[in-house]
Structure formats: C-alpha cells, structure tokens
Design a protein around this motif. Structure first.
Motif, PDB file in Angstrom:
ATOM      1  N   HIS B 261       0.800  -1.212   0.000  1.00 45.44           N
ATOM      2  CA  HIS B 261       0.000   0.000   0.000  1.00 45.44           C
ATOM      3  C   HIS B 261       0.838   1.269   0.000  1.00 45.44           C
ATOM      4  CE1 HIS B 261      -2.526  -3.265   1.783  1.00 45.44           C
ATOM      5  NE2 HIS B 261      -3.069  -3.018   0.608  1.00 45.44           N
ATOM      6  N   ALA B 262       2.102   1.133  -0.351  1.00 47.15           N
ATOM      7  CA  ALA B 262       2.928   2.326  -0.504  1.00 47.15           C
ATOM      8  C   ALA B 262       3.898   2.168  -1.669  1.00 47.15           C
ATOM      9  CB  ALA B 262       3.689   2.606   0.788  1.00 47.15           C
ATOM     10  N   ALA B 263       4.711   1.104  -1.606  1.00 45.52           N
ATOM     11  CA  ALA B 263       5.828   1.045  -2.545  1.00 45.52           C
ATOM     12  C   ALA B 263       5.460   0.430  -3.889  1.00 45.52           C
ATOM     13  CB  ALA B 263       6.980   0.268  -1.913  1.00 45.52           C
ATOM     14  N   THR B 264       4.624  -0.600  -3.896  1.00 46.38           N
ATOM     15  CA  THR B 264       4.507  -1.331  -5.164  1.00 46.38           C
ATOM     16  C   THR B 264       3.101  -1.367  -5.739  1.00 46.38           C
ATOM     17  OG1 THR B 264       4.297  -3.413  -3.970  1.00 46.38           O
ATOM     18  CG2 THR B 264       6.498  -2.768  -4.650  1.00 46.38           C
ATOM     19  N   MET B 265       2.181  -2.108  -5.092  1.00 47.22           N
ATOM     20  CA  MET B 265       0.906  -2.348  -5.752  1.00 47.22           C
ATOM     21  C   MET B 265       0.185  -1.066  -6.147  1.00 47.22           C
ATOM     22  SD  MET B 265      -2.552  -4.261  -4.508  1.00 47.22           S
ATOM     23  CE  MET B 265      -3.275  -2.834  -3.752  1.00 47.22           C
ATOM     24  N   VAL B 266       0.153  -0.098  -5.242  1.00 46.29           N
ATOM     25  CA  VAL B 266      -0.622   1.094  -5.541  1.00 46.29           C
ATOM     26  C   VAL B 266      -0.041   1.892  -6.701  1.00 46.29           C
ATOM     27  CG1 VAL B 266      -1.726   1.375  -3.305  1.00 46.29           C
ATOM     28  CG2 VAL B 266       0.552   2.325  -3.691  1.00 46.29           C
ATOM     29  N   THR B 267       1.190   1.609  -7.065  1.00 41.71           N
ATOM     30  CA  THR B 267       1.751   2.316  -8.221  1.00 41.71           C
ATOM     31  C   THR B 267       1.436   1.578  -9.522  1.00 41.71           C
ATOM     32  OG1 THR B 267       3.861   1.185  -8.044  1.00 41.71           O
ATOM     33  CG2 THR B 267       3.638   3.244  -6.842  1.00 41.71           C
ATOM     34  N   GLY B 324      -1.184  10.952  -6.484  1.00 42.13           N
ATOM     35  CA  GLY B 324      -1.783  12.042  -7.256  1.00 42.13           C
ATOM     36  C   GLY B 324      -0.727  12.787  -8.063  1.00 42.13           C
ATOM     37  N   TYR B 325       0.401  13.045  -7.415  1.00 37.48           N
ATOM     38  CA  TYR B 325       1.518  13.678  -8.147  1.00 37.48           C
ATOM     39  C   TYR B 325       1.902  12.878  -9.376  1.00 37.48           C
ATOM     40  CZ  TYR B 325       3.195  17.385  -5.029  1.00 37.48           C
ATOM     41  OH  TYR B 325       3.343  18.532  -4.329  1.00 37.48           O
ATOM     42  N   MET B 326       1.973  11.562  -9.173  1.00 38.82           N
ATOM     43  CA  MET B 326       2.413  10.724 -10.293  1.00 38.82           C
ATOM     44  C   MET B 326       1.432  10.839 -11.462  1.00 38.82           C
ATOM     45  SD  MET B 326       3.491   7.379  -8.111  1.00 38.82           S
ATOM     46  CE  MET B 326       4.289   7.601  -6.520  1.00 38.82           C
ATOM     47  N   PHE B 327       0.132  10.861 -11.140  1.00 35.28           N
ATOM     48  CA  PHE B 327      -0.847  10.996 -12.219  1.00 35.28           C
ATOM     49  C   PHE B 327      -0.814  12.382 -12.847  1.00 35.28           C
ATOM     50  CE2 PHE B 327      -2.535   7.130 -10.381  1.00 35.28           C
ATOM     51  CZ  PHE B 327      -2.803   6.409 -11.526  1.00 35.28           C
ATOM     52  N   LEU B 328      -0.513  13.375 -12.022  1.00 36.86           N
ATOM     53  CA  LEU B 328      -0.331  14.713 -12.580  1.00 36.86           C
ATOM     54  C   LEU B 328       0.767  14.678 -13.642  1.00 36.86           C
ATOM     55  CD1 LEU B 328      -0.830  17.771 -12.606  1.00 36.86           C
ATOM     56  CD2 LEU B 328       0.688  17.976 -10.633  1.00 36.86           C
ATOM     57  N   ALA B 337       8.915  11.107 -15.779  1.00 34.89           N
ATOM     58  CA  ALA B 337       8.920  11.764 -14.477  1.00 34.89           C
ATOM     59  C   ALA B 337       7.991  11.039 -13.505  1.00 34.89           C
ATOM     60  CB  ALA B 337       8.485  13.224 -14.618  1.00 34.89           C
ATOM     61  N   GLY B 338       6.847  10.578 -14.023  1.00 36.54           N
ATOM     62  CA  GLY B 338       5.914   9.818 -13.184  1.00 36.54           C
ATOM     63  C   GLY B 338       6.555   8.540 -12.666  1.00 36.54           C
ATOM     64  N   ILE B 339       7.219   7.811 -13.563  1.00 35.76           N
ATOM     65  CA  ILE B 339       7.864   6.555 -13.153  1.00 35.76           C
ATOM     66  C   ILE B 339       9.023   6.833 -12.203  1.00 35.76           C
ATOM     67  CG2 ILE B 339       9.158   4.554 -13.994  1.00 35.76           C
ATOM     68  CD1 ILE B 339       6.186   4.400 -14.591  1.00 35.76           C
ATOM     69  N   PHE B 340       9.713   7.932 -12.438  1.00 36.49           N
ATOM     70  CA  PHE B 340      10.812   8.304 -11.562  1.00 36.49           C
ATOM     71  C   PHE B 340      10.297   8.518 -10.138  1.00 36.49           C
ATOM     72  CE2 PHE B 340      14.226  11.729 -10.648  1.00 36.49           C
ATOM     73  CZ  PHE B 340      15.092  10.776 -10.146  1.00 36.49           C
ATOM     74  N   HIS B 341       9.155   9.177 -10.029  1.00 32.69           N
ATOM     75  CA  HIS B 341       8.576   9.392  -8.703  1.00 32.69           C
ATOM     76  C   HIS B 341       8.081   8.082  -8.093  1.00 32.69           C
ATOM     77  CE1 HIS B 341       7.545  12.168  -5.585  1.00 32.69           C
ATOM     78  NE2 HIS B 341       6.263  11.841  -5.574  1.00 32.69           N
ATOM     79  N   VAL B 342       7.609   7.170  -8.927  1.00 30.13           N
ATOM     80  CA  VAL B 342       7.245   5.840  -8.420  1.00 30.13           C
ATOM     81  C   VAL B 342       8.442   5.238  -7.688  1.00 30.13           C
ATOM     82  CG1 VAL B 342       6.769   3.444  -9.104  1.00 30.13           C
ATOM     83  CG2 VAL B 342       5.466   5.308 -10.146  1.00 30.13           C
ATOM     84  N   MET B 343       9.593   5.375  -8.305  1.00 32.86           N
ATOM     85  CA  MET B 343      10.783   4.750  -7.743  1.00 32.86           C
ATOM     86  C   MET B 343      11.228   5.438  -6.454  1.00 32.86           C
ATOM     87  SD  MET B 343      14.488   4.267  -9.497  1.00 32.86           S
ATOM     88  CE  MET B 343      15.136   5.798  -8.874  1.00 32.86           C
ATOM     89  N   THR B 344      11.402   6.742  -6.508  1.00 28.95           N
ATOM     90  CA  THR B 344      11.894   7.423  -5.294  1.00 28.95           C
ATOM     91  C   THR B 344      10.865   7.308  -4.173  1.00 28.95           C
ATOM     92  OG1 THR B 344      10.986   9.556  -5.988  1.00 28.95           O
ATOM     93  CG2 THR B 344      13.241   9.077  -6.634  1.00 28.95           C
TER      94      THR B 344
END
Lengths: 508, 646
Positions: B261-267, B324-328, B337-344
């Motif tokens: 619920h933070a690092a993987t599935m929700v992304t 939300g940021y990632m979808f933005l 940039a979205g995937i980059f934020h997924v990682m960090t």
C-alpha cells in the motif's frame, strides 16, 4: 459415418448398475455405496477413453450409433458426440462419483434407492448430451426429471415436497411446449421430404427453411423449455427452492450438470434449427441474460441462508452463459461452453462445502456462524478457493469463461451494442460483494457462537478426496484452458458457420 | 539473464507453495523467513543481471519478449504467458524485488511470534508473484492476472488479523472494502480491454501499441479506451473517487502497508498508464482529465493528512497524495517523471512505513502520534532513518524526492499550466508540514505516554538494517535522474533510459512551448523555500507553540472536523450507494419481485388450476343420467356446428 457403440456402452454402464442394484439388500448400505461409486467410476474411465479417442480437429459428430427404434415414426436411437458433447459428458461422469462420495455419511436412509436414483439420473444426463434424435432427446430430458424429483422429495429438507413439486411442474410445463414443437417439426419434415423424421442431422437442414413466423414460434417453444432449465430470468424461482431443499448431492448435480442441459439445448437446438429466429431474438434473450446476471447477484447478496445465496449466484453465472451463446461469436460461445464447466466446478464445490458444515451443525443460516476460519482452517481455505473461482479471479477457471464471454459479446454483431457488456460486467463487481461478504460473516472475526467449537471439525480425508479433484480442475482450466478450449473449438465454429450461412443477409 | 526472467515469477510462486503448504509443519520461523525472503532476493539478482544485460544492448534492441506457453487461444485472440523485458518493466521490477526483499527481511523481525507467521510469508510471496506478472506481462491479460492477483493478496493481507476490530468496523470489513473498490476499477479495465480488442484485434502490448500509432482510429475511440483504463488505474492507485479503500487498508500489518500500500501495488495504475502511454497520448482530453484528477487527489489527500493522529493514517493519505503527483505527471505527458517518482517514492515511503512499524512495535501497538513524544531518545536508528525519509518526501534539496517531485512540478507548468504548478506547489508545502508535524510529535518534545507502562526500545537489526538501506536509497536514489537543467542537455540518465518506451507517445503529443532555464530556477526556488518554511513552522509549532495548532483548529472548527472526518466521503458512499443497493435488493428485488410477483404468478397459476378443478370435479357426480345429458348436449353442439359450417 463410422459407427461406434462407445457412447451406448457409456449409457449402459450406469443403467445396468442401477438395475443390478435392485438385487442388493437394503441392509448392505456400505456395499451399495461402494458399488455405486464403482459403477460411476467405471463410467468416468470410459468417458476418458472417449475423450482420448475423440478427434477434436474433425467437424461433425463422432462415435455415432444409429439403430432404428420406432419404425412407423422413423424414430431412431441415434447418439453421437461433438466436442461440446464430449466436454459435458466428461463433466457429468466426473461429478457423479464425487457426489456419491460426498453422500457417504449424509445419506443414511434408503441408501439403495438413493444410489439407484443417482445412477439413473446419470443415464438421463448422458443421454441428453449425446442424443442426435430429438425424440430420443425428449425421452432422456423427461426421464431425468423423475430421479431428481425423488432425490429432492425423499432426501430433501423440511419443505422438500413443495420444492420437488414446484421443480417438476415448472420443468414439465416448459417441456410440453417443446414436445408440441418437436411433433410439429417431424410433421413438417414429412411434408418437405416426404418422410417423417426426428433425426437431428436431417432437421438441421430443414429447420432453417421454415417460414419465419412459424420458425419464431418453434424457436420460442424450445427456448421456453430450456430457459426454465437454465434458469433464465424471470423463470428462475424454482431454483432457490429446489437447491435449498435438495440434499447436497442433489444440489451439486443440479448446479453442476442439470442446469447446463438448458444452455446445451440452446446451443444444440435453438441456434442450428432456427438460426434466423435465434438472430432475431438474440438481443431480447441477452437482455434477460444480463438482467439475470445483475438480479441474481443482487438477490444473492441479501440472502441469509448460505445455500440460497449459492443458488441465486447460479442465476447470475448462467446469465453469463446465455449471453455468450446469443452473442454468437466464436469467443463468446467458446467462453459459454467453458463457463458451463466452470460453473459446474465452482458452484458444485460451493454446494459441497455448504453441505459439509450443514452435515455437522444442521444449520445453513449465515448468522449462525462467525469466525470459523480459526476453528476449521483447511475448510476455510477450501471455501476461499471455491469463492475466488466463482468470483472469476484470473488464474482460476471462472475468469476464462467470463472473460471470453464478455470479450466476444462486446464485438458481437448479433447484439450490436456495448451496453450488454457494460451492464453484464458489473456482475464481476457484485460477485465479489456477495461472496466476500458471506465469507467475512461466516469465517472472519471472533468465534461468535460457542456451540460451533464443539460442533465443527475440519475436513476429513473423504471430503478432501471429493474436493481436491475439483480444485485441480479449477486451477487447470485457469492456467491451461487449451486442453478444453481445443476440444470445443471446431464444434463451436461449425455451429457458427451453420448459423451465419442462413443469417448473413439479416445482419445488414 | 533476460531469458531467465520468468524465474522472478516462478521463484516467489515456489516460495508461496512451500510456505503455504508446508508452513504449519516447518514451524521454524527463521527457516520460513529465509525461504520467503530468498525467493525474492534471488529474483532481485535475476532482474539486476537482466538489467545489466539490457543496458549493454543498443537502445533500439532493449525490448525483449520471453515466451512460456499459450494461455488463451480462441478465434483471433492469442494470449501467451510471455514476459516483456524492457527499460520500463525492468525499472519497476528492480523496485518491486529490491524493496520487496528488504520488506521480507524486515518482516522476519516484525512478525516474530505471530501464530500464522508461515501464512504471512506465503501471502507475501504470492503478492510478489502476482506483482511480477503485472509488471512483466507482455499483454493486457497477463497484466490483468497480476492486477487482480495483487488485489487478492492485498485483501488477504489487510485481513491478516481477521479477529481484530479496526476503527468503527472490523479488519475483514476493511479488507473486503479494498477488494470491492478495486473491482470497481477492474470493471473499467475490463471494458478497456474489450474495446482495445475490438479496435485492434489484439491484446498484445507491442502489437496494440504499434497499431495505435499508425492505425486510423478516431480520437473518440482512443478517449474511451483511455477513460476505461484510467478507471482501472484509479481503483488500484487510489485516486478520486476510488481512494477510500487505501486509508482503511492500514488495518493490515505494517510491512504490508509498506510493501503493497505504498511502494509497489498502488503504483500499478501509474505503471499501466505509462505502459499504455501511446493510447493516452492519442487522447489529449483524457490526458487533461488524468492530470486534473491527479492534482485534485494530491491536494485533497494532503489536506486530510494535516489533521490525522494515527501515524499510519497520515502516511496513507500521504501515499494517496503522492500517487496524485504521479498521475499529474502522466497527465501532462511527463511519463518518465511519473515513473521516476514511483521509484523514489517507493524508497522513502517504504522507509516511512517500516519506521512507523518499528515505532508501533516499540510502543506496544500504540498508533496515535499524540501519545508519542521524544522517541528519538529511545530509538535513534529509527529516528535518523525516519527523518531522512521525511526530508526526502518534503523535497529537501539533494535528496531523492527533491529531484522527482521537482521534475513533476516543472512539467506540470511547462507542459501544463501555471494552475497545475500552483496547486502542486501548495501540496508540496502541505506535505512538508504534515510530515514534520508527524516527525515532531513523534520524536521531539516530551514523552506523552506513561513511562511505567511503555518502554520504547530500538528494534532488532533484522528490522533496522532494511531501514538503513532504504535510507541510503532515499538519499542517493535521485541522482540517476538529475534534471537537464543541472546535468546538461540529454544529461538525465533515467529519462534517457526510459526514452525508447515513451518515444511513440512523445511523437504523438503536441509540441509544447519552450521555457527558459530562468523560469525553471525561479519556480524551483519558490517551491523549495516554501517547503522548507513549512518544515520549520511545523517543528516550531509542535515543539514550542502547540497552542497555535489548537487555536487554529478551534477557530476553524468546521474545516477541522471536515478534514478529520475525511470530507465524509465514506459516509456519503454508505448513504448514496451501499444502503440503497442493499435495501433495494432485499426489499424490492427479492421479497417483492421474486416472492410476490414471479412466485405469485407461479403459485397463483397452480391455485387457479386447483380452484377450477375443484369446481369441475363437482360435475363428476357419478350419476349416469347426468353424463348422458351432457353427452347429448355435446353431440347436438357438434352437429349444430357442422350444419352451420356447411
């Protein structure tokens, strides 16, 4: 066509078994059980032989066996199987021994009669799936009502008489109209060809030539009979009563095989005999199917009785099958056929599981239970797997059927609208709601009823032996459905080609 | 190692089977933990080697497919169990197996003594199995297998302690809610797949995407497909209006919150949209919808995070907000940039959750931050790593979150508009504030718990070492994606790496206006300065001027209670959706339609027959004369009729 008596032998096994059983003494109950299991096991082995000698790449019917029966009416004993038949025959012979094994302890009175009825039922079901003569088909179709009537009426619950009579009359009512249509067809055939015939393969050529108005009536007469059996909304109200009152074995057979006779009938008779009418009524029937999907799920959601919940879920699942059939695409019909098997496995498993706790507590109300995951962990796991299969989780069998049905219906030309799928797919959500909600109330939380601690025991070896083969198939179909899809591919294509050759001009 | 990528799927499955079937017999926690962790650890190594091998290939050969066997072959549909190894899937796989491995190890300590220790590891492995299918699948159907599989694992793991209560309800209710809300999203995803299949005659990624670029397909069709898929993404990635399950998912054990619920599935939703970038790029209107939903979710979730007192709740809303940021980012076309934020985000948010787990453990399951205080004294390792993560998420210059968040903010302005940037920047300020409110209330000030009852202590090494590794990643993880403004033209390594995946989408999208470096610098300085100000303010208020917080809360009582009750969204759903469906199904469909109407007709017909026959029966008097009269009448009638018809 090459003749082969294999299918006849297959019918004869349970038939002979049930005759021989009459010679047994009632007090040798254990021996009777073993004998019943042996006979139905033998039938399963023979159906495997049939499966392995079946050439799925060949169109048409194989293992045909034709013997003239009633000379004056030109009615024959004519059986044969295409891929769809073989699959449903396998399902029948697979489920029957499991239900006998599941009744080992729960059926204590009149064991002999019970076993005879179950074997007799198997004869009727097998006959339905292999008849190539509509008169013969009708005989098997009706014959099978009798043992089921007794199974519900003798070994059922408190309201078994009401349920069995309702079941009998409901189905009988539909069948009578079908009989009228069958007679009309035979007469019509004699007008067209000069000879009276009830041979299905002959009628396949004649049916599509019937004038459209008359064809519609014929179509509807057959449809009504099958729709009651499926059951298609709003003809479903016999089902919850029959299921709830039937003994576990009866419910499993009812859900596992009997309901499929309705959808099988639609595929085998309605589509090829009356293709133009099928095309015309496809949207109408699909509307009922989609209503059934949603309606069945919503009503299942609010049930307080576990068995009734599973019964209503059947209305929802069979709605998918009917939708798939009348979407008339290869994807959707292949999906519908595999979904017939899937429903037999997952709903069969659910009924078995509900029956297992009922045997221990004699209670079916959801509210009686609570927190039992802690008491019976293996049982809880089994129920989880069966529920997930029913919910249509990818990787298990239910997904394959629902996915193909919806995928095919979406691009269907006979339906020609996305709304069927958009509404139908909500069934995917509701299925999760009613099953997980039931699961939550029965299995999770703290143990609410202290009596359960002494009443409940986890699955024993015999019960595992019944469930494990079903679970193996649930995973098998989920991961490698080709085994089964390949079997029905050519048969599906030939039905579709037959239909489209008569309806191609209707589409534009 | 690319050819062996399927091991990363099979090994966790094997771990699941071993621990799931034999777990109760093994009993030894260490052995179970080692089995569970090593399958993921080895998978990580496989991914790493595959990554190295792929990096060694020329940029245009970095897309490889590994086929296993045919799954579904019906009519025109041909779905294989096949895995797509390309820069995007490798990036995701690195995060999932890497962070996943650390969380497995941490769980050995965290779950110590649990009576279903084996089951926990079995489920975790099953999750990794499903997640790897989701990421690596080379078609929509295998992705969907993983998609629903992770949903199942999420359900099982949220409900892991199924006897417990959770807030107003129970743990199983929270689990069920997660599954069902996800299914609503899956419904959209399914429709998306059907429309893709009927449009492109395929569900295979490479096939569909290459057709999407050249086929004459209308923008409306693309738009519908994109909307359907986006509904799916909303469910999984907790976006408005389907975010309600994620805060409740905190009912699960904390390592689950960290992993799933933070690092993987929700992304997964972010990944899916990025994977289908060409479809979204072909539907500009939907792109705007994605951006706006992302922006609104980021903002509203952050406002809720300001007032929550449960440490996991704050982090949960923070996760919703960061998603939300990632979808933005996706919505403005900044896919990498979205995937980059997924990682960090995976690094620092996993760290925050694991840190929270460490705190909760030492505080005897207390989760209310108002009842913490001065914990830095008792658990220094947890404290330092937690603060690092808090700085990272707040965008402190030089840490990983700074690079990824700044990139998103920049693109939200450069590709989008100033409004996106303003809301994004305000959200960044809110983020910094609620994170440091949390940090300050937890680690600083005075102990607000009974010291004779609670004895906070540092967690064992098996838990703190994963914290340190994640802290290291949260610090340096951003340096592979240094923005071009600092690294020069084409200097962003991460961007270049993912470029081939998004090239088609980039070609499709309109050319955006050019912006100067000065603008970028100015905007960056403003947002960073504001975030730092928020950090300072939070620290001061919650150490020395607590009355400011209380006064503000009482002054804005309406707003405060609205935020505290999460805008009453759950209550609204209950009232407007759940209750009507339940009552309607019971009262109208079942007890009225089924019982009264249908059965009424059926039973009515039966009683009609009964009544009629009881009347007719009376004619059977047994008197022969009566029968004779009736017979004569009948004959007369027939004769009459024959005469008439002549």
């Amino acid at each position: 066509m090459e003749q082969s008596a294999l299918l006849t032998y297959l019918i004869l096994i349970p038939f002979a078994g049930s005759i021989i059983l009459f010679a047994f003494k009632e007090k040798h109950a254990q021996l009777i059980r073993w004998f019943g299991l042996f006979v139905s096991g033998l039938a399963f082995i023979l159906s495997l032989v049939i499966y392995f000698s079946f050439d799925a790449a060949k169109p048409g019917f194989q293992f045909t066996h034709k013997v003239l029966w009633i000379d004056s009416l030109n009615v024959s004993y004519h059986v044969g199987a295409d891929g769809i038949s073989v699959l449903l025959i396998l399902l029948t012979t697979f489920i029957t021994p499991l239900t006998l094994l599941s009744s080992w302890k729960s059926i204590q009175k009149k064991v002999k009669m019970f076993t005879i009825m179950m074997l007799f039922l198997e004869v009727g079901m097998l006959g339905v799936f292999m008849s190539l003569d509509i008169f013969l088909f009708y005989i098997f179709w009706e014959v099978m009502l009798i043992p089921m009537y007794f199974i519900i009426g003798i070994w059922g619950g408190e309201q078994r008489i009401y349920a069995s009579v309702k079941f009998f009359i409901y189905t009988m009512f539909g069948s009578l109209l079908m009989l009228v249509a069958i007679i009309w067809l035979a007469v019509y055939a004699s007008e067209v060809t000069g000879s009276f015939t009830t041979d299905l393969l002959e009628l396949y050529k004649i049916g599509p030539t019937i004038a459209r108005d008359t064809q519609n009536w014929m179509f509807l007469a057959f449809l009504l009979s099958f729709a009651i059996k499926v059951p298609l909304f709003p003809l479903h109200t016999w089902l919850p009563d029959a299921h709830v009152q039937a003994p576990t074995a009866g419910s499993v057979i009812l859900a596992g095989v009997l309901l499929k006779m309705g959808t099988y009938g639609m595929l085998r008779f309605n589509l090829p005999l009356f293709p133009q009418s099928a095309m015309q009524y496809a949207p109408f029937i699909s509307v009922l199917a989609v209503i059934g999907i949603i309606y069945g799920a919503l009503v299942a959601m609010v049930q307080t009785d576990m068995k009734k919940l599973v019964a209503y879920s059947s209305v929802s699942h069979l709605g998918f099958v009917v939708l798939g059939i009348f979407a008339l695409t290869e994807e959707s019909i292949q999906g519908a056929v595999i979904q017939m098997v899937n429903h037999g496995l997952s709903t069969g498993a659910l009924f078995l599981l509900v029956g297992i706790v009922y045997e221990r507590t004699h209670r079916r109300e959801i509210s009686y239970y609570g927190g039992i995951a802690k008491l019976v962990p293996v049982y809880a796991t089994a129920m989880m797997i069966a529920s997930l299969s029913s919910i249509g989780l990818p990787g298990l069998n239910g997904f394959i059927g629902e996915f193909l049905i919806l995928l095919g219906s979406f691009k269907s030309q006979s339906l020609d609208s996305w709304w069927f799928v958009i509404f139908g797919a909500t069934g995917v959500i509701f299925a999760a709601v009613y099953l997980l909600w039931m699961y939550e109330r029965v299995f999770f939380g703290k143990v609410t009823n202290p009596k359960l601690e002494s009443e409940l025991t986890d699955l024993n070896k015999r019960e595992l032996l019944v469930l494990i083969p079903i679970f193996v198939l649930i995973v098998w179909i989920g991961i490698y459905p080709s085994t089964f899809l390949n079997l029905t591919e050519v048969s599906t294509q030939s039905i579709l080609q037959h239909v489209s050759s008569f309806t191609i001009n209707l589409l534009n | 190692m690319i050819d062996y990528i399927y091991l990363t799927v099979l090994l966790p499955l094997l771990g699941f089977l071993i621990n799931g079937l034999l777990g109760p017999k093994i009993k030894n926690e260490k052995l179970i933990g080692i089995i569970g962790s090593s399958t993921v650890g080895i998978s990580f190594l496989v991914v790493l080697f595959a990554l190295i091998q792929t990096v060694g290939l020329p940029a245009d050969q970095r897309t490889n497919v590994v086929e296993l066997f045919t799954w579904l072959n019906v009519a025109g549909l041909n779905i294989k169990f096949a895995y797509l190894v390309d820069p995007l899937s490798l990036t995701m796989a690195m995060v999932v197996t890497g962070v996943g491995f650390l969380i497995h190890v941490y769980s050995i300590g965290y779950m110590h003594g649990d009576k279903a220790f084996w089951k926990f590891f079995a489920y975790l492995n099953l999750f990794i199995f499903a997640m790897m299918n989701l990421i690596l699948g080379d078609n929509f159907v295998v992705l969907f297998l993983g998609w629903e599989g992770v949903g199942l694992c999420s359900y099982l793991l949220i409900g892991f302690w199924y006897e417990k209560n959770f807030e107003k309800g129970t743990v199983p209710q929270a689990a069920k809610k997660a599954f069902i809300v996800n299914r609503i999203g899956d419904f959209g995803f399914l429709l998306g797949m059907f429309l893709i299949y009927s449009t492109f005659d395929s569900l295979n990624f490479l096939d569909v995407f290459s057709k999407a670029e050249y086929f004459p397909v209308s923008e409306a069709t693309f738009g519908l497909i994109a909307i359907f898929l986006f509904i799916g993404a909303k469910g999984k990635s907790a976006q408005i209006p389907l975010f309600v399950w994620l805060p409740d998912a905190m009912a699960g054990p904390t390592p689950v919150s960290a992993l799933i619920h933070a690092a993987t599935m929700v992304t997964a939703g972010v990944y899916m949209v990025a994977r289908a970038s060409i479809i979204f790029a072909s539907a500009p209107a939907v792109m705007t919808v994605v951006a706006v939903i992302g922006m609104l979710t980021a903002f509203f979730a952050a406002t809720i995070g300001l007032v929550q007192n449960d440490i996991k709740k704050v982090l949960a809303y923070s996760t919703v907000s960061q998603l939300g940021y990632m979808f933005l980012a996706l919505g403005v076309g900044a896919f990498s940039a979205g995937i980059f934020h997924v990682m960090t985000h995976a690094f620092f948010k996993a760290l925050l959750f694991l840190g929270a787990g460490s705190i909760i453990h030492s505080m005897h399951e207390e989760q209310n931050i108002q009842k913490y205080g001065n914990l830095k004294k008792y658990m220094p390792k947890t404290f330092i790593t937690f603060v690092i993560a808090a700085f990272a998420i707040s965008g402190f210059p030089g840490l990983s979150g700074f690079f990824s968040k700044d990139e998103i903010l920049w693109y939200s302005y450069a590709n989008g508009n100033l409004f996106f940037w303003i809301v994004g920047a305000i959200t960044a300020v809110l983020t910094a504030f609620y994170m440091f409110r949390l940090v300050t209330l937890t680690f600083f000030g005075k102990e607000r718990f009974n010291k004779s009852e609670k004895h906070p202590h540092e967690s064992p090494a098996v838990m703190t070492i994963p914290l340190m590794i994640l802290a290291f990643l949260a610090v340096v993880g951003g340096y592979i994606g240094i923005p071009e403004i600092f690294s020069g033209e084409h200097g962003n390594v991460f961007h270049n790496w993912l470029m081939p995946v998004f090239a088609a989408a980039d070609r499709k999208m309109a050319v955006y206006g050019t912006h100067t470096h000065l603008e970028e610098i100015v905007l960056m300085v403003i947002s960073v300065a504001a975030a730092l100000g928020a950090i300072y303010a939070a620290y001061i208020i919650y150490t020395k001027r607590i009355e400011v917080a209380n006064k503000t809360a009482s002054k804005l009582k309406g707003l405060y209670t609205t935020l505290f009750n999460k805008y009453y969204v759950d209550e609204a759903y209950e009232f407007a959706v759940i209750k009507p469906i339940q009552k309607g199904s019971e009262k109208l469909l079942w007890k009225f339609f089924d019982v009264k109407i249908v059965d009424g007709i059926v039973n009515g017909a039966a009683s009609l027959v009964d009544v009629v026959s009881s009347v007719i029966r009376k004619m059977q008097t047994g008197v022969a004369q009566f029968y004779l009269i009736i017979m004569s009448l009948g004959i007369a009638l027939v004769l009459f009729w024959i005469i008439l018809s002549l």
